[in-house]
Write an enzyme that holds these catalytic residues in place. Structure first.
Site, PDB file in Angstrom:
ATOM      1  N   CYS A  88       0.868  -1.217   0.146  1.00 10.34           N
ATOM      2  CA  CYS A  88       0.101   0.004  -0.068  1.00 10.34           C
ATOM      3  C   CYS A  88       0.989   1.347  -0.012  1.00 10.34           C
ATOM      4  O   CYS A  88       1.612   1.547   1.088  1.00 10.34           O
ATOM      5  CB  CYS A  88      -0.924   0.008   1.125  1.00 10.34           C
ATOM      6  SG  CYS A  88      -1.957   1.404   1.412  1.00 10.34           S
ATOM      7  N   CYS A 239      -3.141   6.855  -4.811  1.00  8.46           N
ATOM      8  CA  CYS A 239      -2.998   5.368  -4.801  1.00  8.46           C
ATOM      9  C   CYS A 239      -1.486   4.865  -5.387  1.00  8.46           C
ATOM     10  O   CYS A 239      -1.191   5.029  -6.632  1.00  8.46           O
ATOM     11  CB  CYS A 239      -3.938   4.662  -5.503  1.00  8.46           C
ATOM     12  SG  CYS A 239      -3.910   2.899  -5.467  1.00  8.46           S
TER      13      CYS A 239
HETATM   14  O1  PYC Z   1      -1.584   3.696  -1.899  1.00  8.61           O
HETATM   15  O2  PYC Z   1      -1.212   1.710  -2.770  1.00  8.61           O
HETATM   16  C1  PYC Z   1      -2.142   2.482  -2.268  1.00  8.61           C
HETATM   17  C2  PYC Z   1      -3.398   2.215  -1.726  1.00  8.61           C
HETATM   18  C3  PYC Z   1      -4.034   0.996  -2.201  1.00  8.61           C
HETATM   19  C4  PYC Z   1      -5.248   0.908  -1.535  1.00  8.61           C
HETATM   20  C5  PYC Z   1      -5.327   2.211  -0.964  1.00  8.61           C
HETATM   21  N1  PYC Z   1      -4.411   2.929  -1.094  1.00  8.61           N
END
Ligand code: PYC
Length: 314
Positions: A88, A239
């Site tokens: 994550c 993300c």
């Molecule tokens: O930042 O990789 C990320 C992530 C995955 C799910 C929520 N954030």
């Protein structure tokens, strides 16, 4: 009464609850084994820590462990309202912010072990984290998905520490005002992929759907995304693993040169800067840069007389 010490952070709006000390102990020698043990033996703690009433569907948990590699600072198992995550990106940046807040880490280069590989990162004086993610790659291009309306959308299937379906031709504006339509479209895409048995490597579920659109301004970023997470919430950050998967697709398409910076804006306007180093013709090592802020320091109290002590699993 059990007590769990946590530091709450957010990375570009996306929360991470970092578990500093808890009753959870592991036998596993690898982080993949620890993740499996967390799933089979400690799922009640996952619910207690991130599900309502102490948490919510958006929150990601990060359980710190002893490292498994001799040169690493720590290990971490990430989890959310429905299960665990491989890696994550926003969560790792949150972990580093929590360690910095606790004065347990110095400026410089460090490594943290995750269930899908060890991640090296640099921490700056200002608290900016520049992480080198696990090798990322695309496994399928322009996969068609037929929706109930007859509309056909297409996407690349790629790994960036989690599995993503990355779609550009969805036809929706990637704007907060549109969030309900983006959610419902992404859920439908994910359901169709599952009906079609479209999976990542080793039969792993493609549980993150990433819809891409133009940035708010070319001065801010190169693209904006909406990412549906496995538990149904959308990522407020750009993300980290989704940006890594996107970078891998751009690299294999010849649309981003090695070392060039790609800025990924999130649906709420936060930005990660990313680039890559080519490992093979197919694989890249993405670098993702961002910052997290600490917004809570406390103890979760687990009172056995509380009927919702171990959380509500939606
Ligand atoms: O930042 O990789 C990320 C992530 C995955 C799910 C929520 N954030």
């Amino acid at each position: 009464m059990e007590r769990i010490r946590v530091i709450d952070t957010h990375t570009g709006g996306e929360p991470t609850r970092v578990v500093i000390s808890s009753p959870i102990g592991f036998d596993g020698a690898s982080m993949a084994e620890r993740r499996a043990q967390f799933q089979t033996e400690y799922d009640h703690y996952r619910r207690a820590i991130v599900c309502e009433p102490r948490g919510n569907d958006v929150m990601v948990g990060a359980l710190l462990t002893e490292p498994v590699e001799p040169t690493s600072l720590a290990g971490v198992v990430f989890f959310n309202n429905v299960g665990t995550l491989g890696m994550c990106g926003h969560g790792l940046i949150g972990v580093v912010a929590a360690l910095r807040f606790l004065e347990s880490i110095d400026v410089g280069t460090h490594r943290i072990d995750t269930p899908v590989g060890t991640v090296q990162f640099d921490l700056s004086v200002e608290g900016i984290v520049r992480l080198q993610n696990v090798p990322s790659y695309r496994v399928a291009a322009d996969v068609p998905v037929r929706l109930a309306t007859g509309q056909v959308v297409h996407g690349d299937v790629a790994w960036g520490g989690n599995w993503f379906f990355i779609c550009h031709d969805h036809g929706l504006a990637v704007e907060l005002a549109n969030v309900r339509q983006l959610e419902s479209l992404s859920r439908e895409i994910r359901a169709v992929l599952q009906e079609q048995d479209r999976v990542g490597n080793n039969g792993e579920v493609i549980d993150h759907i990433e819809l891409i659109g133009p940035p708010s301004s070319p001065h801010i970023a190169d693209a904006k995304n909406f990412v549906l997470c496995p538990g149904g919430a959308y990522d407020r950050s750009p993300c980290g693993t989704g940006t890594s998967a996107k970078i891998a697709c751009l690299a294999v398409r010849g649309e981003l040169q090695e070392g060039a910076v790609y800025r990924q804006e999130s649906i709420v306007g936060s930005v990660f800067a990313a680039s890559y180093r080519r490992l093979t013709a197919e694989r890249v090592e993405p670098t993702v840069e961002g910052i997290a802020h600490v917004n809570g320091d406390g103890e979760l109290l687990l009172d056995a007389s509380d009927p919702f002590c171990m959380g509500i699993q939606s």
